[in-house]
Design a protein around this motif. Structure first.
Motif, PDB file in Angstrom:
ATOM      1  N   ARG A 187       0.833  -1.205   0.000  1.00 23.92           N
ATOM      2  CA  ARG A 187       0.000   0.000   0.000  1.00 23.92           C
ATOM      3  C   ARG A 187       0.865   1.251   0.000  1.00 23.92           C
ATOM      4  N   SER A 188       1.932   1.228   0.855  1.00 19.51           N
ATOM      5  CA  SER A 188       2.834   2.395   0.885  1.00 19.51           C
ATOM      6  C   SER A 188       3.592   2.546  -0.434  1.00 19.51           C
ATOM      7  N   LYS A 192       3.541   5.664  -3.038  1.00 18.74           N
ATOM      8  CA  LYS A 192       4.782   6.276  -3.495  1.00 18.74           C
ATOM      9  C   LYS A 192       4.892   6.220  -5.022  1.00 18.74           C
ATOM     10  N   LEU A 193       4.514   5.036  -5.593  1.00 17.50           N
ATOM     11  CA  LEU A 193       4.573   4.885  -7.044  1.00 17.50           C
ATOM     12  C   LEU A 193       3.614   5.835  -7.748  1.00 17.50           C
ATOM     13  N   THR A 194       2.440   6.066  -7.123  1.00 21.49           N
ATOM     14  CA  THR A 194       1.459   6.994  -7.708  1.00 21.49           C
ATOM     15  C   THR A 194       2.036   8.405  -7.767  1.00 21.49           C
ATOM     16  N   LEU A 195       2.649   8.834  -6.626  1.00 19.54           N
ATOM     17  CA  LEU A 195       3.239  10.174  -6.608  1.00 19.54           C
ATOM     18  C   LEU A 195       4.373  10.296  -7.636  1.00 19.54           C
ATOM     19  N   GLU A 196       5.254   9.268  -7.654  1.00 23.79           N
ATOM     20  CA  GLU A 196       6.375   9.322  -8.593  1.00 23.79           C
ATOM     21  C   GLU A 196       5.907   9.271 -10.041  1.00 23.79           C
ATOM     22  N   SER A 197       4.855   8.459 -10.316  1.00 24.62           N
ATOM     23  CA  SER A 197       4.345   8.382 -11.686  1.00 24.62           C
ATOM     24  C   SER A 197       3.735   9.704 -12.131  1.00 24.62           C
ATOM     25  N   SER A 198       2.991  10.375 -11.182  1.00 25.65           N
ATOM     26  CA  SER A 198       2.428  11.679 -11.551  1.00 25.65           C
ATOM     27  C   SER A 198       3.536  12.696 -11.834  1.00 25.65           C
TER      28      SER A 198
END
Length: 360
Positions: A187-188, A192-198
């Motif tokens: 989940r963490s 983190k991946l969502t933020l980095e992908s954006s």
């Protein structure tokens, strides 16, 4: 004069060369036409000879084929008649012999067939019974062995199952705890991946916009390129051969500094930097030329202003130095010198005020 003479000699030699070239060209064309007509005549004669020989060969082939075909048909018909007669005679003999044998052995044949069927039936029944007995005995022994083996295996399997059950329960509890930890970590990591992908998408959009802008600028620059730049987009290096060899040896060596190692990744942009540096140099040259022209324009404007101030009459102009106002010398007394002075040629003088409207 010498240039005109050389020009006339050149034109004379040029006309002679043209006439000689036209004569040789006309002779070559006539010779070529003559050779072409000769080759066409030879080709036509060969085609006629070939067509005549081909037609004669076809006629010979067809006549020979018809003769062979007729001869084969006659021989085939003759052989067919002979074979049909021989086959009919042999068939009659065979039928007669078969009839005599059948009449002589009819009763014995019937009795033999009946006994043969009875014997085959009895032997089959005996073999079936023996096979059944052997199968029953084998199956009884196999079943007894299987029963004992199954009992031992069942006891051993039950013991192993109980042990495995305990182990599986422990592993299940351990896996549950690991799964909960993994879910939290995933989940963490997902957040983190969502933020980095954006962030990466935003950077990629910026790069795409920059690339599109670069492509549009490249298209605009391509329209403004000269014919020489389109043919030779990259200028030749100004280094000597020895300096180029030294640069190649340096490029083959492994870089020691961090910046030099990073520059190895951008070797593909070497031609781009060449064109960029060329454009920058031309820009600096044009700026310098523009500054020089601006200074020259200012000087010319100043000279024009002085000229216009000199031909105009106003209080402001009269208060300043005027280049057109010249003090004339005092008149001399009449005498020989005065007469000589009067004999000088006269010139028409036009005021500048009348000429300026026509010039500007």
């Amino acid at each position: 004069m010498r240039g005109e003479v050389l020009d006339e000699d050149y034109n004379t030699e040029l006309e002679a060369l043209k006439k000689e070239f036209e004569t040789e060209r006309r002779m070559i064309i006539e010779h070529h036409d003559k050779e072409s007509r000769y080759l066409q005549d030879v080709l036509l004669a060969l085609e006629q000879n070939f067509s005549e020989s081909e037609y004669e060969a076809k006629l010979d082939f067809q006549s020979t084929r018809d003769d062979v075909k007729n001869k084969n048909l006659e021989e085939k018909h003759y052989l067919r008649v002979q074979l049909e007669g021989t086959v009919e005679e042999l068939w009659k003999r065979f039928q007669q012999a078969l009839k005599n044998y059948t009449e002589a052995t009819e009763d014995r044949k019937i009795a033999f067939e009946a006994l043969k069927l009875k014997d085959e039936k009895s032997s089959k029944e005996i073999e079936m019974q023996m096979k059944k007995l052997l199968k029953i005995q084998d199956s009884i022994g196999i079943l007894k062995g299987k029963i004992t083996a199954h009992m031992r295996e069942a006891e051993e399997q039950n013991r192993h199952v109980r042990e495995e059950k305990e182990v599986v329960l422990k592993q299940l509890q351990k896996l549950k705890s690991q799964m909960n930890q993994t879910r939290a970590k995933a989940r963490s990591n997902l957040a983190k991946l969502t933020l980095e992908s954006s962030t990466a998408l935003k950077k990629l959009r910026g790069i795409i916009e920059k690339a599109e802008l670069t492509l549009r600028l490249a298209e605009m620059c391509r329209k403004l390129e000269t014919e020489e730049e389109k043919v030779l987009p990259f200028y030749a290096s100004s280094l000597s051969r020895e300096e180029q060899e030294v640069m190649e040896q340096i490029s083959l060596e492994k870089p020691g500094e961090q910046l030099a190692r990073l520059m190895q990744d951008y070797l593909g942009l070497e031609h781009f930097w060449q064109r960029y540096n060329k454009v920058k140099l031309e820009q600096l040259s044009l700026e310098r030329e523009k500054a020089a022209l601006r200074q020259e324009n200012q000087k010319l404007r100043l000279l024009l202003k002085q000229y216009l101030d000199g031909i105009s009459v106003s209080d402001e102009v009269l208060s300043q130095l005027n280049p057109l106002l010249i003090l004339s010398p005092k008149p001399r007394a009449p005498g020989p010198a005065g007469k000589a002075h009067c004999k000088r040629p006269l010139h028409n003088v036009i005021e500048a005020a009348h000429e300026v409207p026509h010039i500007l």
